[in-house]
Scaffold this motif. Sequence first.
Motif, PDB file in Angstrom:
ATOM      1  N   VAL A  29     -44.883 -12.231  12.655  1.00  0.00           N
ATOM      2  CA  VAL A  29     -43.992 -13.403  12.615  1.00  0.00           C
ATOM      3  C   VAL A  29     -44.706 -14.612  13.214  1.00  0.00           C
ATOM      4  CG1 VAL A  29     -41.755 -14.343  13.343  1.00  0.00           C
ATOM      5  CG2 VAL A  29     -41.944 -11.933  12.709  1.00  0.00           C
ATOM      6  N   GLU A  30     -45.372 -14.414  14.327  1.00  0.00           N
ATOM      7  CA  GLU A  30     -46.067 -15.543  14.964  1.00  0.00           C
ATOM      8  C   GLU A  30     -47.120 -16.146  14.040  1.00  0.00           C
ATOM      9  OE1 GLU A  30     -45.626 -14.316  19.663  1.00  0.00           O
ATOM     10  OE2 GLU A  30     -47.319 -13.578  18.521  1.00  0.00           O
ATOM     11  N   ASN A  31     -47.777 -15.293  13.250  1.00  0.00           N
ATOM     12  CA  ASN A  31     -48.848 -15.770  12.354  1.00  0.00           C
ATOM     13  C   ASN A  31     -48.340 -16.123  10.957  1.00  0.00           C
ATOM     14  OD1 ASN A  31     -50.403 -15.187  14.527  1.00  0.00           O
ATOM     15  ND2 ASN A  31     -51.582 -13.555  13.588  1.00  0.00           N
ATOM     16  N   TRP A  32     -47.045 -16.222  10.769  1.00  0.00           N
ATOM     17  CA  TRP A  32     -46.425 -16.628   9.505  1.00  0.00           C
ATOM     18  C   TRP A  32     -46.672 -15.627   8.374  1.00  0.00           C
ATOM     19  CZ3 TRP A  32     -43.614 -21.343   8.842  1.00  0.00           C
ATOM     20  CH2 TRP A  32     -43.562 -22.129  10.007  1.00  0.00           C
ATOM     21  N   ILE A  33     -47.018 -14.396   8.718  1.00  0.00           N
ATOM     22  CA  ILE A  33     -47.152 -13.371   7.680  1.00  0.00           C
ATOM     23  C   ILE A  33     -45.761 -12.852   7.330  1.00  0.00           C
ATOM     24  CG2 ILE A  33     -48.027 -11.017   7.278  1.00  0.00           C
ATOM     25  CD1 ILE A  33     -50.415 -12.001   9.139  1.00  0.00           C
ATOM     26  N   ARG A  50     -43.305 -15.281  22.183  1.00  0.00           N
ATOM     27  CA  ARG A  50     -42.416 -16.444  22.246  1.00  0.00           C
ATOM     28  C   ARG A  50     -41.405 -16.446  21.103  1.00  0.00           C
ATOM     29  NH1 ARG A  50     -41.182 -19.393  26.452  1.00  0.00           N
ATOM     30  NH2 ARG A  50     -42.571 -18.527  27.990  1.00  0.00           N
ATOM     31  N   LEU A  51     -41.038 -15.290  20.613  1.00  0.00           N
ATOM     32  CA  LEU A  51     -40.065 -15.265  19.522  1.00  0.00           C
ATOM     33  C   LEU A  51     -38.646 -15.326  20.088  1.00  0.00           C
ATOM     34  CD1 LEU A  51     -41.655 -12.636  17.105  1.00  0.00           C
ATOM     35  CD2 LEU A  51     -41.913 -15.130  17.109  1.00  0.00           C
ATOM     36  N   MET A  83     -32.983  -9.133  15.647  1.00  0.00           N
ATOM     37  CA  MET A  83     -33.730  -9.896  14.646  1.00  0.00           C
ATOM     38  C   MET A  83     -34.445 -11.024  15.374  1.00  0.00           C
ATOM     39  SD  MET A  83     -30.359  -9.338  12.876  1.00  0.00           S
ATOM     40  CE  MET A  83     -29.835 -10.500  11.629  1.00  0.00           C
ATOM     41  N   LEU A  84     -35.738 -11.167  15.099  1.00  0.00           N
ATOM     42  CA  LEU A  84     -36.543 -12.161  15.814  1.00  0.00           C
ATOM     43  C   LEU A  84     -37.106 -13.194  14.848  1.00  0.00           C
ATOM     44  CD1 LEU A  84     -38.605  -9.715  18.070  1.00  0.00           C
ATOM     45  CD2 LEU A  84     -36.529 -10.946  18.663  1.00  0.00           C
ATOM     46  N   ALA A  85     -37.154 -14.444  15.320  1.00  0.00           N
ATOM     47  CA  ALA A  85     -37.703 -15.524  14.493  1.00  0.00           C
ATOM     48  C   ALA A  85     -38.522 -16.466  15.366  1.00  0.00           C
ATOM     49  CB  ALA A  85     -36.568 -16.287  13.814  1.00  0.00           C
ATOM     50  N   PRO A 131     -54.084 -15.542   9.648  1.00  0.00           N
ATOM     51  CA  PRO A 131     -53.143 -16.336   8.857  1.00  0.00           C
ATOM     52  C   PRO A 131     -53.535 -16.328   7.386  1.00  0.00           C
ATOM     53  CG  PRO A 131     -54.040 -17.589  10.694  1.00  0.00           C
ATOM     54  CD  PRO A 131     -54.813 -16.324  10.621  1.00  0.00           C
ATOM     55  N   ALA A 132     -52.559 -16.275   6.538  1.00  0.00           N
ATOM     56  CA  ALA A 132     -52.840 -16.265   5.111  1.00  0.00           C
ATOM     57  C   ALA A 132     -51.772 -17.070   4.390  1.00  0.00           C
ATOM     58  CB  ALA A 132     -52.830 -14.829   4.598  1.00  0.00           C
ATOM     59  N   PRO A 133     -52.146 -17.744   3.300  1.00  0.00           N
ATOM     60  CA  PRO A 133     -51.132 -18.484   2.542  1.00  0.00           C
ATOM     61  C   PRO A 133     -50.127 -17.505   1.954  1.00  0.00           C
ATOM     62  CG  PRO A 133     -53.219 -18.398   1.360  1.00  0.00           C
ATOM     63  CD  PRO A 133     -53.466 -17.774   2.691  1.00  0.00           C
ATOM     64  N   MET A 134     -48.858 -17.850   2.013  1.00  0.00           N
ATOM     65  CA  MET A 134     -47.842 -16.943   1.517  1.00  0.00           C
ATOM     66  C   MET A 134     -47.258 -17.481   0.211  1.00  0.00           C
ATOM     67  SD  MET A 134     -48.108 -14.748   3.809  1.00  0.00           S
ATOM     68  CE  MET A 134     -46.969 -13.702   2.954  1.00  0.00           C
TER      69      MET A 134
END
Length: 421
Positions: free
Chosen positions: A152-156, A183-184, A290-292, A106-109
């Motif tokens: 996507v799961e890791n908010w990247i 789980r997307l 498209m996955l979210a 995970p990294a700040p975006m």
Amino acid sequence: MAVVNIVKPPIGQSPNLQGRAPRRGSVVVRSSPQGAVVGNRTEWLTSCAVLSSKVAALAPHSTNGHLALAAAAASNGAVLDLDPVKTINGSARNLPAPLRIADLSPAPMHGSELRVAYQGMPGAYSEKASVKAYPGSDAIPCDQFEVAFQAVENWIADRAVLPVENSLGGSIHRNYDLLLRHRLHIVGEVQLPVHHCLLALPGVRKEDVTRVISHPQALAQCEHTLTRMAGLNAAREAFDDTAGAAEYVAANGLRDTAAIASSRAAELYGMEVLADGIQDDSGNVTRFVMLAREPIVPRMDLPFKTSIVFAHDKEGTSVLFKVLSAFAFRDISLTKIDSRPHRPIRLAADDAGSGTAPKQFEYMFYVDFQASLADPRVQNALAEVQEFTSFLRVLGSYPMDMTPMAAGVASSDSSSAYSSS
Ligand SMILES: O=C(O)C(=O)C[C@]1(C(=O)O)C=C[C@@H](O)C=C1
């Protein structure tokens, strides 16, 4: 006659091509045996610095990415190529390198643009599909499908756009398996006409080519045309993605190898188009989803599609018939049904006691239908389906892609006439 030699690269590794150098601009971060970036807090922070700088470097006009990469390298000894500007045939290309598993901490975006993960390199059809799905977004290349899910799961990334089926090649089962493991949610679909070209280095003729490399789907979609193509007698080998295949030929100066890829890949990697429109059918279309992380609210005022997956235990009879009837009786049209073996079940040994009990497969069924989850007919149908099945999951309910295909369908003729140079 061409010898078909499709070699699928092991997942997460380079394809079966010898002497493939690591991609320039790639970051090798120290990782755990599981591949996750771990260690003490300093190491973790350093890894985050590497990742955030890498994401910064992905931004088209990033200016500080290289400095941050250099700082990160100095602090933990990561192996870095500090010259991420590619030089191909004399022209400089500053292209983002695909994300790898090791980059997924995970990294700040920063920034407000939607970040969309796709599998492949710039110039891949998946990149085009991402742009079609989310115009103006930041497309983030990933080296594997699974990396796009994890991004996507890791908010990247905020979304992933991944191919699920092609009108010539059929389902892309890897992504169906991944949809089940992750789980997307499917929040949209986009259909992309796929127009393939045969690319080679400038000056190379078809007669010089002994090997054609590309994504297995692209090879399958061009199979007949390649076999019939006058002057071409080449083995075929699988590669991670179409654009990556073009980049590989260009970066290694291979004059005996051609790649199947898009005309955009030709421009990006300084290749020439040997033959244009080489897909076996001009109506070659790939469907992407498209996955979210979150589902969207299903609506009734737009044409919606819903995708489900279910399994049933072997006790039931005519389960598939009953499930399909639940939709048919409510006038809900199915647009797709597909099955995938889930796991083999070992049955009891037969009476003769041979000791070699046969295995029977258990299947997952994937069904798409043309209605919204908000529709009471759908809710009733799903309640009924749940009674017959041992497992049921709604993968997503989302607006249908209604863009007319004719507008984007490849211009050259279907079966016979690819244009060739
Ligand atoms: O290799 C690429 O360019 C991709 O985007 C992948 C992919 C696929 O997986 O089907 C996407 C569209 C085409 O069908 C061929 C390849």
